[in-house]
Motif scaffolding. Structure first.
Motif, mmCIF file in Angstrom:
data_model
loop_
_atom_site.group_PDB
_atom_site.id
_atom_site.type_symbol
_atom_site.label_atom_id
_atom_site.label_comp_id
_atom_site.label_asym_id
_atom_site.label_seq_id
_atom_site.Cartn_x
_atom_site.Cartn_y
_atom_site.Cartn_z
ATOM 1 N N PHE A 44 -39.178 -30.747 -31.783
ATOM 2 C CA PHE A 44 -39.862 -32.041 -31.751
ATOM 3 C C PHE A 44 -40.618 -32.154 -30.434
ATOM 4 O O PHE A 44 -40.059 -31.909 -29.359
ATOM 5 N N ILE A 45 -41.897 -32.538 -30.515
ATOM 6 C CA ILE A 45 -42.755 -32.652 -29.329
ATOM 7 C C ILE A 45 -43.014 -34.118 -29.022
ATOM 8 O O ILE A 45 -43.515 -34.866 -29.868
ATOM 9 N N LEU A 46 -42.683 -34.522 -27.810
ATOM 10 C CA LEU A 46 -43.010 -35.850 -27.295
ATOM 11 C C LEU A 46 -44.207 -35.700 -26.362
ATOM 12 O O LEU A 46 -44.177 -34.910 -25.416
ATOM 13 N N THR A 47 -45.259 -36.464 -26.611
ATOM 14 C CA THR A 47 -46.550 -36.244 -25.944
ATOM 15 C C THR A 47 -46.725 -37.089 -24.677
ATOM 16 O O THR A 47 -45.967 -38.015 -24.417
ATOM 17 N N GLY A 48 -47.789 -36.761 -23.954
ATOM 18 C CA GLY A 48 -48.237 -37.597 -22.858
ATOM 19 C C GLY A 48 -48.810 -38.913 -23.368
ATOM 20 O O GLY A 48 -48.718 -39.229 -24.556
ATOM 21 N N LEU A 49 -49.444 -39.664 -22.479
ATOM 22 C CA LEU A 49 -49.862 -41.029 -22.791
ATOM 23 C C LEU A 49 -50.889 -41.103 -23.913
ATOM 24 O O LEU A 49 -50.771 -41.933 -24.800
ATOM 25 N N PRO A 51 -52.396 -38.490 -26.200
ATOM 26 C CA PRO A 51 -52.607 -37.660 -27.392
ATOM 27 C C PRO A 51 -52.141 -38.302 -28.695
ATOM 28 O O PRO A 51 -51.256 -39.160 -28.706
ATOM 29 N N SER A 52 -52.723 -37.825 -29.774
ATOM 30 C CA SER A 52 -52.295 -38.208 -31.114
ATOM 31 C C SER A 52 -51.209 -37.245 -31.575
ATOM 32 O O SER A 52 -50.784 -36.347 -30.845
ATOM 33 N N ALA A 53 -50.784 -37.408 -32.835
ATOM 34 C CA ALA A 53 -49.806 -36.485 -33.412
ATOM 35 C C ALA A 53 -50.442 -35.152 -33.784
ATOM 36 O O ALA A 53 -49.727 -34.191 -34.078
ATOM 37 N N HIS A 54 -51.767 -35.076 -33.747
ATOM 38 C CA HIS A 54 -52.469 -33.865 -34.191
ATOM 39 C C HIS A 54 -52.495 -32.833 -33.067
ATOM 40 O O HIS A 54 -53.504 -32.635 -32.390
ATOM 41 N N ALA A 55 -51.365 -32.158 -32.900
ATOM 42 C CA ALA A 55 -51.247 -31.177 -31.822
ATOM 43 C C ALA A 55 -51.943 -29.869 -32.164
ATOM 44 O O ALA A 55 -52.334 -29.123 -31.257
ATOM 45 N N ALA A 56 -52.065 -29.572 -33.451
ATOM 46 C CA ALA A 56 -52.709 -28.321 -33.866
ATOM 47 C C ALA A 56 -53.303 -28.499 -35.262
ATOM 48 O O ALA A 56 -52.925 -29.409 -36.003
ATOM 49 N N LEU A 142 -39.089 -30.866 -26.905
ATOM 50 C CA LEU A 142 -40.086 -30.522 -25.899
ATOM 51 C C LEU A 142 -40.840 -31.782 -25.487
ATOM 52 O O LEU A 142 -41.312 -32.541 -26.342
ATOM 53 N N GLY A 143 -40.963 -31.990 -24.188
ATOM 54 C CA GLY A 143 -41.716 -33.128 -23.687
ATOM 55 C C GLY A 143 -42.580 -32.734 -22.514
ATOM 56 O O GLY A 143 -42.128 -32.005 -21.624
ATOM 57 N N ASN A 144 -43.843 -33.203 -22.521
ATOM 58 C CA ASN A 144 -44.699 -32.926 -21.368
ATOM 59 C C ASN A 144 -45.248 -34.238 -20.799
ATOM 60 O O ASN A 144 -45.520 -35.185 -21.525
ATOM 61 N N SER A 145 -45.359 -34.305 -19.483
ATOM 62 C CA SER A 145 -45.881 -35.478 -18.791
ATOM 63 C C SER A 145 -45.047 -36.708 -19.158
ATOM 64 O O SER A 145 -43.822 -36.680 -19.072
ATOM 65 N N MET A 146 -45.682 -37.799 -19.606
ATOM 66 C CA MET A 146 -44.930 -38.974 -20.018
ATOM 67 C C MET A 146 -43.937 -38.616 -21.117
ATOM 68 O O MET A 146 -42.828 -39.165 -21.187
ATOM 69 N N SER A 150 -39.906 -39.430 -21.815
ATOM 70 C CA SER A 150 -39.366 -39.900 -23.093
ATOM 71 C C SER A 150 -38.284 -38.948 -23.609
ATOM 72 O O SER A 150 -37.285 -39.385 -24.195
ATOM 73 N N ALA A 151 -38.481 -37.651 -23.382
ATOM 74 C CA ALA A 151 -37.491 -36.667 -23.821
ATOM 75 C C ALA A 151 -36.175 -36.843 -23.068
ATOM 76 O O ALA A 151 -35.092 -36.732 -23.662
ATOM 77 N N LEU A 152 -36.244 -37.091 -21.771
ATOM 78 C CA LEU A 152 -35.019 -37.331 -21.006
ATOM 79 C C LEU A 152 -34.310 -38.585 -21.519
ATOM 80 O O LEU A 152 -33.073 -38.624 -21.604
ATOM 81 N N ALA A 153 -35.092 -39.617 -21.868
ATOM 82 C CA ALA A 153 -34.499 -40.825 -22.445
ATOM 83 C C ALA A 153 -33.836 -40.518 -23.781
ATOM 84 O O ALA A 153 -32.761 -41.050 -24.094
#
Length: 366
Positions: A44-49, A51-56, A142-146, A150-153
């Motif tokens: 599961f990917i948690l995004t920065g501020l 991005p949309s859900a369309h990672a690829a 997986l979490g990047n930036s913001m 959120s991933a740590l939370a």
């Protein structure tokens, strides 16, 4: 072009950490790959501020995603092996419920009536989505930036729900420099007369405020080293300059203006304010007693990869080291990778070969 997004209805009412609730809220998400019969291969990917859900790209939407070179068959996050899920953040304007959406109680946009948003709310909404897919335990979060915050939370609020974690260029709590920058970005938006206490429309839109906010962000997302290497003090050609005596003169100014133009109408200002403030509010130390280190020590994962960048001024390398040390203190096997990418905080979006190699190497051990 068809829409690859799916929508998940959150529990209704959905309670918020700082009070209030959402009725009829949902998350937009996309998936790639196939969930195994054991349901143990989900990332599961948690995004920065922003991005949309369309990672690829995928069959339903072949347009390139924001992490196009990272995710897919045979790529660093190999969807021949992994079932990848990416959701648009709660509070955003890319499909998930946020301040720009209609408040069912009034029939009008929420605007500033949207409940106070925290990254804990983002994490809880994401956890509900994961559980709805029949996944009791993620193979990797997986979490990047913001999204890393959120991933740590997610990890601290839902112990035992994740086997491995990849933390990229993030922080266990907002630090003064990051808070100061985001505060200025929010101030730029709020001081634009067209913001009008959140009551703007297409004809009266806080474009100047959003433009300044975006420029401030881009300045901190990259490093001074990269700015010197790419632009130095190169001036625009005379025919590219306007007549105004204080008009854009240097190439770096033109670059920032171009970034701002592409962003200001693509992201809702109120959503930006809510997510920015949620980032500043985040502090893992709130989860129990004993500070950040004690909170990190309570996170239960078997393996972790923590990646940081030496030139990142927004989420400095020292915070990545703090996360790695904290997770290791609870018995997790932790790989810590410090990259010298010149692109600063945005390196995880740009320096794909080095980030990808670290991520693929880690996933191969799971």
């Amino acid at each position: 072009m068809s829409d690859a997004r799916r929508w998940f209805a959150l529990s209704s009412p959905f309670p918020m950490k700082r009070g209030g609730e959402l009725v009829g809220a949902h998350l937009a998400y996309e998936t790639w790959g196939t969930l195994s019969a054991e349901r143990d291969n989900a990332i599961f990917i948690l995004t920065g501020l922003s991005p949309s859900a369309h990672a690829a790209s995928n069959a339903d939407d072949p347009s390139p995603g924001w992490w196009e070179d990272m995710i897919g068959p045979g790529k660093y996050i190999d969807t021949n092996q992994w079932f990848v899920i990416c959701a648009n953040t709660l509070g955003s304007c890319k499909g998930s419920t946020g301040p720009a959406d209609t408040n069912p109680a009034t029939g009008q946009p929420y605007r500033l009536d949207f409940p106070e948003l925290t990254l804990e709310d983002v994490a809880n909404a994401s956890h509900e989505l994961v559980r709805s897919l029949g996944i009791e335990r993620l193979g990797c979060l997986l979490g990047n930036s913001m999204g890393g915050m959120s991933a740590l939370a997610y990890l601290v609020q839902h112990p035992g729900s994740v086997r491995a974690h990849i933390s990229i260029s993030t922080a266990p709590q907002a630090q003064p420099f990051a808070i100061a920058i985001r505060s200025l970005q929010r101030e730029a938006i709020r001081l634009d007369p067209n913001w009008n206490n959140g009551h703007y429309d297409d004809a009266h839109y806080p474009e100047a405020g959003m433009s300044i906010a975006r420029k401030l962000g881009v300045i901190t997302y990259r490093s001074a080293m990269e700015w010197v290497g790419r632009f130095a003090r190169i001036r625009l050609d005379s025919e590219q300059r306007e007549e105004d005596p204080f008009a854009v003169e240097f190439q770096i100014e033109s670059y920032l203006a171009g970034h701002a133009r592409r962003f200001v109408r693509s992201f809702d200002p109120n959503c930006y304010l809510y997510l920015s403030r949620a980032s500043d509010w985040f502090d893992l130390a709130e989860h129990g007693t004993g500070g950040v280190e004690a909170a990190l020590k309570r996170i239960d994962v078997e393996r972790a990869l923590v990646i940081g960048v030496e030139t990142d001024i927004l989420f400095p390398l020292s915070q990545q080291q703090q996360i790695a040390d904290g997770l290791r203190a609870n018995g997790a096997t932790v790989d810590f990778v410090a990259l010298d990418s010149p692109q600063g905080h945005d390196a995880f979006l740009v320096d794909i070969p080095r980030f990808g190699a670290a991520i693929a190497g880690f996933l191969a051990t799971l």
